[in-house]
Design an enzyme around this catalytic site. Structure first.
Site, PDB file in Angstrom:
ATOM      1  CG  HIS A 189      -1.779  -0.992   1.574  1.00 28.28           C
ATOM      2  ND1 HIS A 189      -1.402  -2.161   2.193  1.00 28.28           N
ATOM      3  CD2 HIS A 189      -3.113  -1.103   1.369  1.00 28.28           C
ATOM      4  CE1 HIS A 189      -2.459  -2.935   2.352  1.00 28.28           C
ATOM      5  NE2 HIS A 189      -3.516  -2.326   1.865  1.00 28.28           N
ATOM      6  CG  ASP A 201       1.736  -1.038   3.393  1.00 26.18           C
ATOM      7  OD1 ASP A 201       0.995  -0.604   4.292  1.00 26.18           O
ATOM      8  OD2 ASP A 201       1.399  -1.909   2.571  1.00 26.18           O
TER       9      ASP A 201
HETATM   10  C1  XLS Z   1      -7.738  -6.767   4.521  1.00 22.96           C
HETATM   11  C2  XLS Z   1      -7.238  -7.000   3.169  1.00 22.96           C
HETATM   12  C3  XLS Z   1      -6.067  -6.118   2.777  1.00 22.96           C
HETATM   13  C4  XLS Z   1      -5.891  -6.111   1.285  1.00 22.96           C
HETATM   14  C5  XLS Z   1      -5.069  -4.988   0.783  1.00 22.96           C
HETATM   15  O1  XLS Z   1      -8.458  -7.570   5.077  1.00 22.96           O
HETATM   16  O2  XLS Z   1      -6.929  -8.343   3.025  1.00 22.96           O
HETATM   17  O3  XLS Z   1      -4.913  -6.534   3.421  1.00 22.96           O
HETATM   18  O4  XLS Z   1      -5.359  -7.305   0.833  1.00 22.96           O
HETATM   19  O5  XLS Z   1      -5.627  -3.758   1.051  1.00 22.96           O
END
Ligand code: XLS
Ligand code: NI
Ligand code: NI
Length: 449
Positions: free
Chosen positions: A113, A116
């Site tokens: 993200h 991140d």
């Molecule tokens: C949350 C999601 C998230 C997505 C990415 O539950 O799995 O981690 O994979 O935003």
């Protein structure tokens, strides 16, 4: 703690050599405590290298951002880049450690993200610029290591401005803010030659109808997704745009509930040829489905995109995001992937996190390597299921009458309800039930494990 980004970071893991493939006879030693027993990346599986069948990715958020906190306790991991120093320098330190983990595991892809990878700054424009700066570093590291980007995504859920959603927010300024973030990450993903761009719903959902205009919110979400697709074409991004379904958490009612719901949404907004799905095991379970159900349905509807690998806990009703460790479950999922024609432009992204007490950096290596090996082993089981063909044969046999003139005429629309009724009565048909043989098939599956 301030790190000089140009300096070589101190070794963060006790491993220095990449985890190697040693085969099922591997015996751990003090020098080599961990090896792949099944993940032989060059082994051909159904005509493709194992690495290309699985396309493993390590995710940034759980591995390098997650700090072990839970609703009852603060950070337990205490990573050196989590507190204290200049945020951008810490982001660069984090990138060094991330690429070191990719090297040790030999995962060909990663995912992130925006938040991140790079810290949020005082203004939206500066925050976006931060990501582009870290992306320059990613670009160099990717070039040097050969690691590729499976997908990028924008974090539209952590900051309090998004507490009532991003695209579905009652305030259009939040919609615009989210649009600016997505435009930036989509362009960065394009620059880094990402294979996909993911939109997980985050807080696109609601808690109570007492304060919610659902009809408006769904229209806003459809508009947002159309804007993303338009921009993808405008910049010439050739990756897939993927929605990641999840039924609940953080909101009580998430709009992207499951594959079926997302498909209806895509149809309603004219996007069913443009957008596919990124499926996560734990999300499927929360929706009351198995992972293989979601994969098979996405394949049937032509919207299968990619996988987030993890597992839930039978005793807990939330997204525990544990590393997958169930051979039969993963084999069932990968069998559906293979039946659908393979992973394509997608991959197996470990959207999985260490437990709060697994505080050693090495725990990251053990967790990923063990799960990669489990997935490789499951792929070999799935390969056997495909090559043996007995399951497929049974299914084909079960539906064979649909290929006779009676079945074909019905499906091709050659009969009205009335005509069918007249014919059925006149012929005096009397269909005979046949065993579906579930237990025999379960026996067969056990024999492949
Ligand atoms: C949350 C999601 C998230 C997505 C990415 O539950 O799995 O981690 O994979 O935003
Ligand atoms: Ni996910
Ligand atoms: Ni999840």
């Amino acid at each position: 703690m301030t790190q000089d980004p140009a300096s070589t970071p101190a070794p963060y893991f006790s491993f220095s050599k990449p985890i190697a493939f040693r085969g099922t006879g591997f015996v751990p030693t003090a020098d080599e405590p961990l090896a792949y027993r099944y993940y032989d990346k060059n082994r051909l599986v159904l005509g493709k290298r194992m690495e290309d069948q699985l396309r493993f990715a390590t995710c940034y958020w759980h591995s390098f951002v997650g700090n072990g906190s839970d609703p009852f306790g603060d950070a337990s991991f205490l990573r050196p880049w989590h507190t204290g120093g200049d945020p951008l320098q810490m982001a660069l330190r984090k990138a060094d450690v991330a690429f070191e983990l990719f090297r040790l595991l030999d995962t060909p892809f990663f995912t992130f993200h925006d938040r991140d990878a790079a810290p949020e700054a005082a203004t939206l424009a500066e925050s976006n610029a931060h990501l582009r700066l870290v992306a320059d570093v990613f670009e160099r590291k990717m070039e040097a290591t050969g690691v590729r980007l499976l997908w990028g995504t924008a974090n539209l859920f952590s900051h309090r401005r998004y507490m009532a959603g991003a695209a579905t927010n009652p305030d259009p300024e939040v919609f615009s803010y989210a649009a600016a973030q997505v435009k930036n990450v989509l362009e960065v993903t394009h620059r880094l030659q990402g294979h996909n761009y993911v939109l997980w719903g985050g807080r696109e959902g609601y808690e109570t109808l007492l304060n919610t205009d659902m009809k408006r919110e769904l229209a806003q979400l459809g508009r947002f997704l159309n804007l993303v697709v338009e921009h993808k074409h405008k910049i010439g991004f050739t990756g897939q745009i993927l929605i990641e379904p999840k039924p609940a958490e953080p909101t009580k009612h998430q709009y992207d509930y499951d594959v079926g719901t997302v498909y209806g949404f895509l149809k309603a907004h004219g996007l069913d040829k443009e957008v596919k799905v990124n499926l996560e095991q734990n999300h499927a379970l929360l929706a009351g489905h198995t992972f293989e159900h979601e994969i098979a349905l996405a394949n049937a509807l032509g919207i299968f995109g990619s996988l987030d690998m993890n597992r839930g806990d039978e005793m807990l009703g939330w997204d525990t995001d544990q590393f997958p460790n169930n051979l039969q479950q993963v084999a069932a999922a990968l069998y559906e992937v293979l039946r659908g024609g393979g992973i394509g432009q997608g991959g197996l992204n470990f959207d999985a996190k260490l437990r709060r007490q697994s505080i050693d950096p090495d725990d990251l290596v053990w967790a990923h390597a063990t799960s990669m090996d489990l997935c490789a082993r499951a792929l070999l089981v799935a390969e056997k299921m495909v090559l043996d063909g007995a399951l497929q044969q049974h299914v084909a046999q079960r539906y064979r009458a649909w290929d006779t003139p009676r079945g074909r005429t019905i499906l091709e629309g050659g009969h009205s309800l009335e005509a069918l009724a007249l014919e059925a009565e006149a012929e005096g048909i009397d269909p005979q039930p046949r065993s579906a043989r579930q237990e025999r098939l379960e026996h067969l599956v056990s024999s492949y494990l």
